[in-house]
Every structure is written in C-alpha cells, then in structure tokens.
Design a protein around this motif. Structure first.
Motif, PDB file in Angstrom:
ATOM      1  N   TYR A 103       0.831  -1.209   0.000  1.00 23.66           N
ATOM      2  CA  TYR A 103       0.000   0.000   0.000  1.00 23.66           C
ATOM      3  C   TYR A 103       0.867   1.261   0.000  1.00 23.66           C
ATOM      4  O   TYR A 103       0.655   2.181  -0.807  1.00 23.66           O
ATOM      5  CB  TYR A 103      -0.913  -0.017   1.231  1.00 23.66           C
ATOM      6  N   TYR A 122      -1.385  -1.708  -5.294  1.00 23.76           N
ATOM      7  CA  TYR A 122      -2.614  -1.685  -4.504  1.00 23.76           C
ATOM      8  C   TYR A 122      -3.355  -3.019  -4.580  1.00 23.76           C
ATOM      9  O   TYR A 122      -3.827  -3.547  -3.562  1.00 23.76           O
ATOM     10  CB  TYR A 122      -3.526  -0.559  -4.995  1.00 23.76           C
ATOM     11  N   GLY A 125      -1.634  -5.488  -2.569  1.00 28.55           N
ATOM     12  CA  GLY A 125      -1.900  -5.209  -1.164  1.00 28.55           C
ATOM     13  C   GLY A 125      -3.242  -5.753  -0.718  1.00 28.55           C
ATOM     14  O   GLY A 125      -3.373  -6.312   0.373  1.00 28.55           O
ATOM     15  N   THR A 137      -6.123  -3.177   7.054  1.00 28.69           N
ATOM     16  CA  THR A 137      -5.276  -2.838   5.913  1.00 28.69           C
ATOM     17  C   THR A 137      -6.050  -2.937   4.608  1.00 28.69           C
ATOM     18  O   THR A 137      -5.874  -2.124   3.695  1.00 28.69           O
ATOM     19  CB  THR A 137      -4.030  -3.732   5.877  1.00 28.69           C
ATOM     20  N   VAL A 141      -6.293   0.140   1.972  1.00 29.86           N
ATOM     21  CA  VAL A 141      -5.891   0.111   0.565  1.00 29.86           C
ATOM     22  C   VAL A 141      -7.042   0.552  -0.335  1.00 29.86           C
ATOM     23  O   VAL A 141      -6.846   1.323  -1.288  1.00 29.86           O
ATOM     24  CB  VAL A 141      -5.397  -1.289   0.166  1.00 29.86           C
TER      25      VAL A 141
END
Length: 339
Positions: A103, A122, A125, A137, A141
């Motif tokens: 990210y 991304y 991620g 998380t 993202v």
C-alpha cells in the motif's frame, strides 16, 4: 546489477537508523542469499520497522527517491520471507505487514505519476491483506485507490471505492470514521453530488470532534487533514475562496514536524487558487515559499505543480513579482532535470 547494488546500499544506509538493526540486517542477508530460514516475529518486525522508515523518508523526500528503495526491499527481502516456513500466526502477520508495505509503495508510485504501477501495488496489497485476514489494511488500501481515483478526476469510481472502504471498515472509533467519511466527502464532491458531499463532510467533522475529545487515535488523521479535505470539497463544489480559507486553516492546525512534501503540495494548490481569485501578490508570495523548499524534495506531484507556474503566470509577466516567480520556477525545473 549495478543499479540493484546501488539500491541495496541505499536501502541499508536508511535501515541503519532502525534500533537493533545489526541482527535485522543479518536476517535480511540470510534471506537474500537463499539460506533456508524459518520466519518468526523478528522477521515481521523487520518488515514493519522498515515500512515505517520508508514511509518517513517518503514524507520528507518524496516518492522519486523512496519508491525504488521500497520496491527493492519488497523484491529482495519481503518476497523471500513470504516463501519461508513459519507458524500460522507468524505467516499471517507477515502477509499483513507485506500488504501494508505494498500500500505504501503504491502511494509512492502515485506521487511519481506512475498510476498503472500504483494500481498493481494496490491490488497486491488487497490480495495479501485478504489472505492474512487483515480487515484494517484491506480497507486502508481501498481508500487509497479512491484517493488515486479522485485525484485523477474519476469521481464516480472514487465514490464507489470510498463507500466500499467505509462499509467494510471495522468500527474502531470516531477517528477512523472521520478518516473514511472525509474521503467520501471529497469523492462525492468530485462526482458532483453536492448533498452527499456536504453530508459526509459534516459526519467527518462530528467524528473528529469526538475523536479529539477522547484518547483513541488512528494514524495521523487529525483536524489539519480534515481541513485539507474540507478545502478539496469546497473547491470541487465551486467555492474557491472557501477552499483557500480551509487550506489556511490546515496550515494553522498542522503539527510541528509535518512533512515538507505535503506542505509544498498544499501550498502550491493554495497559490493556484489564490491566482484564480485574482490575488496575484498573495499567489506570488505563496509560490516563493514553495520554491524556497522545492530543491530538497523529489515529488512528482510537486514537480507538476512547479511546471504549471510558468503557464499560469504567463499573462502576468509584465508584473515584476510575477516575472520573478516565473523565472525562479523555470530555473528550479532546469536544476531538477540536470540541464
């Protein structure tokens, strides 16, 4: 190979500032040499600490300096860690740490203007966050992709992504809520939905008030960042004067030690909007502050703002102040390109 060696040398020079680094360096070298290693929490802490250090370096120097270091760390150390054996809880923690590093690296790529590359980071991620069960998380993202979309003017897509991030985010407190709804407000404004933009902004303000009165924190989202979002919402809705006022509030609320990169970017925005309002002297003063600090930061976003100065000031070059800023900007760009 020479470029890779140079990146590794730069990476380790940054890494030496992390506490207890000799042991961490030894483990990193073992992974890079192909030595079989059963990972544990020390390896997870390596990735976490290095991500923090890289993020801090990016905040000071910009993505053009830092993204190659993050990419080298991902390829040379983190990817091999992900292939090692380890207890299930350690492997999940490593996946989560790798997801957040992806990210951050994507955010750096956006700063460079490498939007396709940023999306690859991304998406990876999101995959890693999902595999690790890291809900926070994953939402982070999604919100980051919304920020990218709104900056590129894709309002509808930015709204969908911001809504998805908000709907799926864990309810951990008002600061996180402000973090999510502030981005929703900006996305709605760019999409032209005034009512939802203002509703989301009011919700972000209420959440921030609750957050500031309590002890819970979430990252660095604070009243100064909310003031920036307010400025962006106002500007997207056609209130240029209000957006300048909100940017001034942002700078009054900024904590000491805030990053130069964002200060240069936001001051550049303010100068451009001051010029839109016909405030030539104020715009030139703001641009001079930007140009004072510009040589120390290598940020694609800031570079693009500096490159616009000449075009914006061309109609005013008969004015001494405008001519001086125009020449300073042109000289700065020449120096930055090495010509």
């Amino acid at each position: 190979m020479e470029r890779r060696s140079l990146l590794s040398a730069s990476l380790f020079s940054v890494a030496m500032t992390v506490p207890d680094w000799p042991d961490v360096v030894g483990r990193m070298e073992a992974v890079q040499s192909g030595t079989k290693l059963r990972i544990g929490m020390p390896e997870v802490e390596t990735v976490t600490k290095m991500t923090d250090r890289l993020a801090g370096t990016y905040d000071v120097l910009g993505g053009q300096h830092t993204r190659p270091l993050a990419a080298a760390f991902l390829v040379n150390t983190v990817a091999p860690y992900l292939r090692q054996d380890g207890p299930n809880e350690v492997r999940k923690a490593m996946l989560s740490a790798a997801a957040f590093l992806c990210y951050i690296t994507g955010w750096m790529a956006v700063d460079e203007g490498a939007h396709g590359l940023a999306q690859k980071y991304y998406v990876k991620g999101l995959e890693l966050a999902g595999a690790s069960g890291d809900h926070m998380t994953y939402c982070h993202v999604l919100r980051g992709i919304s920020v990218q979309a709104v900056d590129l003017g894709h309002g509808k897509l930015a709204v969908n992504l911001a809504n998805a991030a908000s709907a799926s985010s864990p309810q951990t407190g008002p600061r996180l809520r402000a973090f999510m709804t502030g981005q929703q407000a900006h996305a709605f404004a760019v999409a032209g939905n005034r009512g939802e933009a203002l509703r989301s902004l009011r919700e972000a303000e209420r959440s921030m008030e609750r957050a500031e009165s309590g002890s819970h924190t979430f990252g660095r989202y604070d009243p100064a960042t909310l003031a920036y979002h307010t400025s962006q919402v106002r500007y997207a809705l056609g209130d240029t004067a209000g957006s300048v006022d909100s940017l001034k509030s942002h700078f009054r609320l900024r904590r000491s030690g805030e990053t130069r990169r964002s200060a240069l970017r936001f001051n550049s925005m303010m100068a451009e909007r001051q010029l839109e309002l016909g405030l030539l002297d104020a715009a030139c003063t703001t641009w001079n502050h930007v140009l004072d600090e510009y040589p120390s930061v290598r940020s694609g976003k800031v570079d693009r703002h500096i490159a616009n100065i000449g075009r914006l000031l061309r109609p005013y070059r008969s004015t001494p102040e405008a001519r001086e800023v125009h020449e300073r900007a042109r000289a700065s760009l020449k120096h930055g390109s090495g010509t």
